[in-house]
Design a protein around this motif. Structure first.
Motif, PDB file in Angstrom:
ATOM      1  N   PRO A 193       0.569  -1.300   0.028  1.00 34.05           N
ATOM      2  CA  PRO A 193      -0.055  -0.140   0.054  1.00 34.05           C
ATOM      3  C   PRO A 193       0.948   1.373  -0.492  1.00 34.05           C
ATOM      4  CG  PRO A 193      -0.558  -1.641   1.718  1.00 34.05           C
ATOM      5  CD  PRO A 193       0.147  -2.051   1.372  1.00 34.05           C
ATOM      6  N   LYS A 197       2.088   3.902   5.568  1.00 30.13           N
ATOM      7  CA  LYS A 197       2.230   3.843   4.218  1.00 30.13           C
ATOM      8  C   LYS A 197       2.997   4.176   3.830  1.00 30.13           C
ATOM      9  CE  LYS A 197      -2.303   2.520   2.893  1.00 30.13           C
ATOM     10  NZ  LYS A 197      -2.946   3.130   4.606  1.00 30.13           N
ATOM     11  N   ASP A 227      -3.317   4.071  -2.499  1.00 28.42           N
ATOM     12  CA  ASP A 227      -4.557   4.177  -1.730  1.00 28.42           C
ATOM     13  C   ASP A 227      -5.058   5.458  -0.698  1.00 28.42           C
ATOM     14  OD1 ASP A 227      -4.141   1.226  -0.650  1.00 28.42           O
ATOM     15  OD2 ASP A 227      -2.465   1.819  -1.247  1.00 28.42           O
ATOM     16  N   LYS A 238     -10.556   8.526  -5.835  1.00 25.93           N
ATOM     17  CA  LYS A 238      -9.481   8.260  -4.717  1.00 25.93           C
ATOM     18  C   LYS A 238     -10.170   9.324  -3.667  1.00 25.93           C
ATOM     19  CE  LYS A 238      -7.053   5.362  -5.816  1.00 25.93           C
ATOM     20  NZ  LYS A 238      -7.294   3.538  -5.740  1.00 25.93           N
TER      21      LYS A 238
END
Length: 324
Positions: free
Chosen positions: A185, A211, A244, A262
């Motif tokens: 991710p 992340k 992500d 997103k």
């Protein structure tokens, strides 16, 4: 049939960039940045591959003189859009972007979604307005630019149209996007201009999200992760599609984040260049994505841009139809 005029401004060729860098900034700056020329060559090769694969293009023109002497035949010429009237980027008036080249009298020349970063200087304005008045139809991307032009000459009423990226559906862009070679991710941080404040905000957000932070810059000499350096247009779209979370100060990274629905944040550059970002966030009802620091981040709810996208596409279709 529509074709893209493949016009490569002299300053954007590796040789032209090298000469301009030496002339405008001197020997020391040239020595410092000459490695950028290799990066520019790599980017231009990827851009060319993208054009050949996805678009119909003319022969290559590397100067306005070439284009003036032998323009491709067309019933309509349309110029635009992002920063097309920014005289800093075009190094003064590049007549191509104003439609000032030889053509049959019956040919229509229009501009789609013209934009710029800052308004023209007093000595530049008369020529800019004269060029605009010679066009068959005029549209701008930002409402502020339309109002500014009209305030100078009230006989000009530019239509405000959406950025071209909003004219294609999500599934079309998805087919173009390249999947990044990454198996974890990640938070994508994209910037069009280097800014320490925005980078620090992105770094803090990635840590909070636990992340990996992938950094992508529009500049070959800017901050770039090794995995994303010299990204092609399809790579750029892919990095956003598969992220992500996206953190950016860029209009187009914001636009593609909206298209792909997103989770994203827009970070205030704090440099007075943010009006177009605020406009697009307001259009889609996403003003809560605008932050100054990482502590401003809130829970990001899902959103559906379909209705707003359809409204924008209708505006664009009506403008283009009025020319055809």
């Amino acid at each position: 049939e529509a074709k893209i005029i493949r016009y490569i401004r002299p300053v954007m060729t590796p040789k032209g960039y090298s000469k301009t860098l030496f002339r405008e900034r001197g020997l020391l700056s040239w020595l410092k940045h000459r490695k950028d020329i290799v990066g520019i060559q790599s980017l231009r090769a990827k851009d060319h591959q993208y054009l050949q694969e996805f678009l119909s293009v003319t022969e290559e023109y590397t100067s306005f003189e070439e284009l003036f002497q032998n323009p491709p035949r067309a019933e309509i010429y349309m110029t635009g859009s992002d920063q097309v009237w920014n005289l800093e980027i075009t190094h003064g008036f590049d007549e191509f972007y104003w439609g000032q080249f030889s053509h049959p009298i019956e040919t229509k020349i229009a501009t789609y979604g013209a934009s710029l970063k800052k308004y023209w200087e007093a000595e530049e304005t008369p020529k800019a307005i004269k060029n605009i008045k010679s066009l068959y139809a005029v549209s701008t991307r930002e409402p502020e630019l339309s109002a500014y032009i009209n305030s100078i000459d009230d006989s000009i009423n530019p239509i405000v149209v959406p950025d071209p990226v909003f004219l294609l559906a999500q599934d079309v862009w998805a087919k173009i996007a390249s999947k990044p070679h990454i198996n974890e991710p990640y938070v994508l941080f994209y910037q069009a201009m280097d800014n320490d404040h925005v980078y620090n905000v992105a770094e803090e957000i990635a840590k909070k999200e636990n992340k990996r932070l992938v950094v992508l810059s529009a500049n070959v000499n800017g901050r770039n992760s090794s995995i994303s350096h010299s990204a092609s247009p399809t790579d750029f779209i892919g990095w956003i599609k598969f992220a992500d979370l996206v953190v950016t100060s860029s209009f187009h990274a914001t636009a593609f984040s909206i298209i792909f629905q997103k989770p994203f944040y827009c970070v205030n550059l704090q440099m007075g260049h943010d009006s177009r970002l605020l406009d697009v966030l307001k259009t889609f009802g996403l003003s809560d994505r605008w932050i100054n620091k990482s502590d401003d981040c809130q829970h990001l709810s899902n959103f559906d841009p379909a209705d707003s996208l359809q409204s924008l596409q209708n505006i664009a279709t009506n403008f283009i139809s009025s020319i055809i």
